[in-house]
Enzyme design. Structure first.
Site, PDB file in Angstrom:
ATOM      1  N   THR A  67     -13.793   5.967   8.702  1.00 25.90           N
ATOM      2  CA  THR A  67     -14.372   5.366   7.434  1.00 25.90           C
ATOM      3  C   THR A  67     -14.818   3.956   8.069  1.00 25.90           C
ATOM      4  OG1 THR A  67     -12.421   4.275   6.699  1.00 25.90           O
ATOM      5  CG2 THR A  67     -13.163   6.526   5.709  1.00 25.90           C
ATOM      6  N   TYR A 121       0.717  -1.121   0.173  1.00 29.21           N
ATOM      7  CA  TYR A 121      -0.001   0.083   0.047  1.00 29.21           C
ATOM      8  C   TYR A 121       0.881   1.118   0.074  1.00 29.21           C
ATOM      9  CZ  TYR A 121      -3.759   3.253   1.429  1.00 29.21           C
ATOM     10  OH  TYR A 121      -4.679   4.043   1.689  1.00 29.21           O
TER      11      TYR A 121
END
Length: 471
Positions: free
Chosen positions: A412, A377
């Site tokens: 989130t 990532y």
């Protein structure tokens, strides 16, 4: 995601308990709301020697309709303000009996050419900081160090970064501090940036340094737009638009007038359709990792073209690299980075992304500081930064800007699944002591997509509350 600690310490009982125990008390941030004024309150103006941006600043103050007060360091402001017909007065410190609280502090340091001329910064912020209200704004204006005429001037202008980042950590109470380097000839192109940093739209953006260049700023004057709907008659593509940050981006761009084309994977079609239906947008159910996706997206956009491309789609497959499979590595790099390159290549080659357009990528704090268990990532998100930096000069001839946002801890569904200790660390390890909201990322992207932001390209703006890691 609900931040129980933030809510508790801002309740009457929780606030008293926090004071008695000396607990940190993060401020409930003031974010943009359409039913409230975007700009209000008093703005204090300060300046160093021979300030070069006060005239452009006076135009801004007149445009947003706030009242200014002049600090003793800004001796030129009073006559200039009167010439512009502005309401203005002289600054009175909070402990002098004046009850007025300041909404913002703006200092023009553009004329400082030597480290011996930095003293007015101390005088201004020493006198005004205690008068700055909750969720206030600090903006310092300077000249890009690399454009300076001498090493001493470069040194003095570069010193402003340390000042601003320290102010962001000292001020607390939801205050943000940012530095805007305005290139010579770019004065008329700085308004969108100052509006953003002075408004509630930048609630979770602090400690950032942005350069406004004369390259692209000329187009600002020739491009008509309405400050209340700056993206009207513009078309925007947002990948990963079905939910979360992508849906927030789509919503903010639509609220500013854009027609949004949302792209997401076929399995998310129902959520994508629901999101775009509310915005009167256009859903496109494509898997951006598929080899045929760039051609499919280009064909869907070919008739009308597009003005804004937001590369938001991304995935995580976290493992330490010793335990990570080759497939997990490759899928993250492909979706988060390589797909962006392929899509842009297709849109640029066919002229579908119009001249004067905007490309905005979503990077991450992980791409700046790295993160254990996220080598794939972090590599992909650092690559997004590399794209921005390498492509900016290549796109300049067409007036296209390319920038990125780098979110920190954003509330989130993904961060809600983190272990409690890691989640709390992510929330508190920044100057605002809380997580951001998807709308914070969306508002920052909308500013970079703004027709008045043509002088900003090749830059990465962190949306992290001035994270203490990688900031």
């Amino acid at each position: 995601m609900n931040d129980a600690y933030l809510n508790f310490v801002n309740s009457p009982f929780g606030a008293r308990l926090a004071r008695s125990l000396g607990l940190p008390k993060p401020e409930v941030l003031r974010r943009y709301r359409a039913d409230r004024p975007e700009f209000e309150g008093l703005v204090a103006i300060g300046a160093g020697r021979e300030p070069r941006l006060l005239d452009a600043l006076a135009n801004l103050v007149a445009s947003i309709g706030v009242t200014s007060v002049a600090h003793a360091s800004a001796g030129l402001w009073m006559p200039l303000a009167h010439r512009h017909g502005l309401m203005t007065g002289r600054f009175e410190p909070a402990d002098s009996g004046s009850a007025a609280r300041l909404a913002a502090l703006i200092f023009d340091a553009s004329g400082i050419e030597d480290s011996s001329q930095l003293e007015p910064l101390h005088a201004f912020f020493h006198d005004t900081l205690r008068s700055l209200g909750k969720c206030g704004r600090i903006v310092v204006l300077g000249r890009p160090p690399q454009d300076c005429a001498s090493p001493r001037q470069w040194t003095a202008q570069r010193a402003l970064e340390g000042l601003v980042r320290s102010l962001g950590k000292e001020a607390r109470r939801g205050v943000t501090a940012n530095l805007v380097y305005v290139g010579a000839g770019a004065e008329h192109g700085m308004e969108s940036t100052l509006r953003f940093f002075l408004s509630p739209r930048s609630a979770y953006v602090s400690g950032q340094v942005v350069q406004v260049s004369a390259d692209g700023a000329d187009a600002v004057e020739s491009t008509p737009f309405d400050w209340h709907a700056p993206l009207a008659n513009r078309r925007a593509v947002v990948t990963g638009a079905a939910r979360g940050i992508g849906a927030a981006i789509a919503g903010v761009l639509a609220a500013q007038g854009a027609h949004v084309i949302g792209v997401d994977i076929p399995s998310a079609r129902d959520a994508l359709d629901a999101t775009l239906r509310q915005l009167n947008g256009t859903p496109l159910a494509f898997d951006i990792a598929a080899p045929e996706a760039p051609a499919q997206i280009a064909a869907a956009l070919d008739d009308d073209g597009v003005d804004i491309v937001v590369h938001n789609a991304g995935i995580t497959k976290d493992k330490t690299i010793a335990k990570m499979t080759a497939a997990a590595w490759q899928s993250v790099l492909d979706i988060n980075l390589s797909a962006q390159e392929r899509i842009d290549d297709a849109l640029l080659a066919a002229g579908i992304l119009r001249d004067g357009g905007r490309i905005i990528g979503v990077s991450s704090i992980s791409g700046i500081a790295g993160n254990a268990g996220q080598t794939n990532y972090a590599t992909s998100k650092a690559g997004v930064i590399g794209r921005v930096q390498s492509m900016a000069p290549l796109l300049r001839a067409r007036g296209i800007t390319i920038n990125a946002v780098a979110p920190g801890f954003i509330e989130t569904e993904m961060t809600a699944k983190m272990p409690l200790t890691l989640r709390e660390a992510g929330r508190r390890l920044n100057s605002l002591s809380q997580g951001g909201q998807p709308v914070d990322v969306a508002q920052t992207i909308a500013w970079l997509a703004h027709p008045g932001s043509g002088g900003i390209s090749g830059q990465v703006v962190r949306v992290c509350g001035q994270s203490l890691i990688g900031a």
